[in-house]
Write a protein that holds these residues in place. Structure first.
Motif, PDB file in Angstrom:
ATOM      1  N   LEU A  76      18.180 -16.385 -10.443  1.00  0.00           N
ATOM      2  CA  LEU A  76      19.490 -16.704  -9.867  1.00  0.00           C
ATOM      3  C   LEU A  76      20.540 -15.723 -10.376  1.00  0.00           C
ATOM      4  CD1 LEU A  76      20.666 -19.029  -8.010  1.00  0.00           C
ATOM      5  CD2 LEU A  76      21.509 -20.040 -10.137  1.00  0.00           C
ATOM      6  N   ALA A  77      20.531 -15.460 -11.671  1.00  0.00           N
ATOM      7  CA  ALA A  77      21.478 -14.510 -12.252  1.00  0.00           C
ATOM      8  C   ALA A  77      21.273 -13.108 -11.684  1.00  0.00           C
ATOM      9  CB  ALA A  77      21.327 -14.500 -13.774  1.00  0.00           C
ATOM     10  N   SER A  78      20.017 -12.709 -11.491  1.00  0.00           N
ATOM     11  CA  SER A  78      19.725 -11.388 -10.919  1.00  0.00           C
ATOM     12  C   SER A  78      20.249 -11.281  -9.498  1.00  0.00           C
ATOM     13  CB  SER A  78      18.218 -11.124 -10.947  1.00  0.00           C
ATOM     14  OG  SER A  78      17.733 -11.091 -12.269  1.00  0.00           O
ATOM     15  N   ALA A  79      20.090 -12.357  -8.722  1.00  0.00           N
ATOM     16  CA  ALA A  79      20.612 -12.354  -7.354  1.00  0.00           C
ATOM     17  C   ALA A  79      22.127 -12.215  -7.360  1.00  0.00           C
ATOM     18  CB  ALA A  79      20.198 -13.628  -6.628  1.00  0.00           C
ATOM     19  N   ARG A 248      18.967 -24.387  -5.385  1.00  0.00           N
ATOM     20  CA  ARG A 248      20.306 -23.885  -5.113  1.00  0.00           C
ATOM     21  C   ARG A 248      21.179 -24.032  -6.355  1.00  0.00           C
ATOM     22  NH1 ARG A 248      18.848 -27.139  -1.113  1.00  0.00           N
ATOM     23  NH2 ARG A 248      20.280 -28.806  -1.754  1.00  0.00           N
ATOM     24  N   GLY A 249      22.001 -23.023  -6.600  1.00  0.00           N
ATOM     25  CA  GLY A 249      22.908 -23.095  -7.741  1.00  0.00           C
ATOM     26  C   GLY A 249      23.955 -22.005  -7.679  1.00  0.00           C
ATOM     27  N   ARG A 250      24.932 -22.131  -8.566  1.00  0.00           N
ATOM     28  CA  ARG A 250      26.015 -21.161  -8.655  1.00  0.00           C
ATOM     29  C   ARG A 250      25.899 -20.371  -9.960  1.00  0.00           C
ATOM     30  NH1 ARG A 250      30.964 -25.178  -7.365  1.00  0.00           N
ATOM     31  NH2 ARG A 250      29.538 -26.632  -8.400  1.00  0.00           N
ATOM     32  N   CYS A 251      26.659 -19.291 -10.045  1.00  0.00           N
ATOM     33  CA  CYS A 251      26.641 -18.428 -11.220  1.00  0.00           C
ATOM     34  C   CYS A 251      28.066 -18.035 -11.603  1.00  0.00           C
ATOM     35  CB  CYS A 251      25.844 -17.147 -10.952  1.00  0.00           C
ATOM     36  SG  CYS A 251      24.064 -17.383 -10.824  1.00  0.00           S
TER      37      CYS A 251
END
Length: 261
Positions: A76-79, A248-251
């Motif tokens: 997720l962080a890489s995206a 699904r998530g936010r960063c």
């Protein structure tokens, strides 16, 4: 040589929540011993190493002590790094990993990841596991990576203070502990992974590849809202479809700069 370096709080809507991951962008991969040394220096639960691969990226994940085959929060962080810093006009990125091709796309103010589901089967746990957790398991399942333990209620999950030295003796990477949710969540969880150098992982995407199918079957629903009840805490949206799980998530970006290698 200086390389771009990012530290991103994944599965978080505010800084200092969720799970921090280091993301480093390389031209090519050095030796595995170098990657492991860098991950140990970063001293986060995961460091993600990105290398351009045509229109996509190759992606590897390292804890401070080992390389792992799948990591959700560092993906997720890489995206977030690719779609906000490297290719801000893009809507989707594909990462080539030890777990196959993983696609991530924008979803509102966050990202949706397409991951393989993990099939867990009932098993007999080590006889000392209940004492190590300080709680009586109601279900115990496992795959080759982790144990999954269901407890009576969310309050027990939240208050666990396990014997991490005992858990380090497990024959798998760690133990996922879960219960039916509270406060509007469908289920809650925590993940203790001292066998691979992570006493407690704050938010674990790969664990939800097992948790989401497990709770989808118990609750009879494909869409689920999950909370990982570590000290930092993290929110994960889950959708189960056949042998895949959408997470699904936010960063939130915490640190940006360069690392001298």
């Amino acid at each position: 040589m200086n390389v771009p370096f990012y530290q991103v709080d994944a599965f978080a809507s505010r800084r200092f929540a969720g799970n921090p991951a280091a993301v480093m962008v390389l031209e090519s991969y050095p030796g595995d011993d170098v990657l492991q040394t860098i991950a140990a220096e970063n001293n986060l639960s995961e460091t993600a190493f990105l290398v351009p691969h045509g229109d996509d990226y190759r992606l590897r994940w390292f804890t401070p002590t080992v390389e792992v085959a799948l990591c959700g929060h560092a993906t997720l962080a890489s995206a977030a790094v690719v779609l906000t810093r490297l290719r801000p006009a893009g809507a989707r990125v594909v990462f080539h990993t030890l777990s196959g091709a993983l696609a991530v796309e924008r979803a509102g103010d966050g990202y949706a990841m397409d991951f393989p589901a993990r099939a867990m089967t009932p098993t007999s746990p080590p006889p000392w596991l209940a004492d190590a957790l300080g709680a009586v398991p109601r279900d115990v399942l496992a795959d080759r990576t982790s144990y999954l333990v269901r407890l009576d209620d969310a309050g027990i999950v939240r208050s666990l203070d396990p014997d991490l030295a005992a858990i380090a003796r497990l024959d798998r990477n760690g133990v996922i502990v879960t219960a039916a949710g509270d406060d509007g969540w469908d289920f809650v969880s925590r993940y203790f992974a001292s066998p691979i150098g992570i006493p407690e992982d704050p938010v674990t995407g790969s664990a939800h590849c097992a948790l989401a199918p497990y709770w989808a079957n118990r609750l009879g629903r494909r869409e689920l809202r999950a909370f990982q009840a570590s000290r930092r805490g993290g929110e994960i949206g889950c959708r189960v479809s056949d042998a895949r799980v959408e997470l699904r998530g936010r960063c939130v970006f915490y640190l940006e700069g360069s690392a001298s290698l």
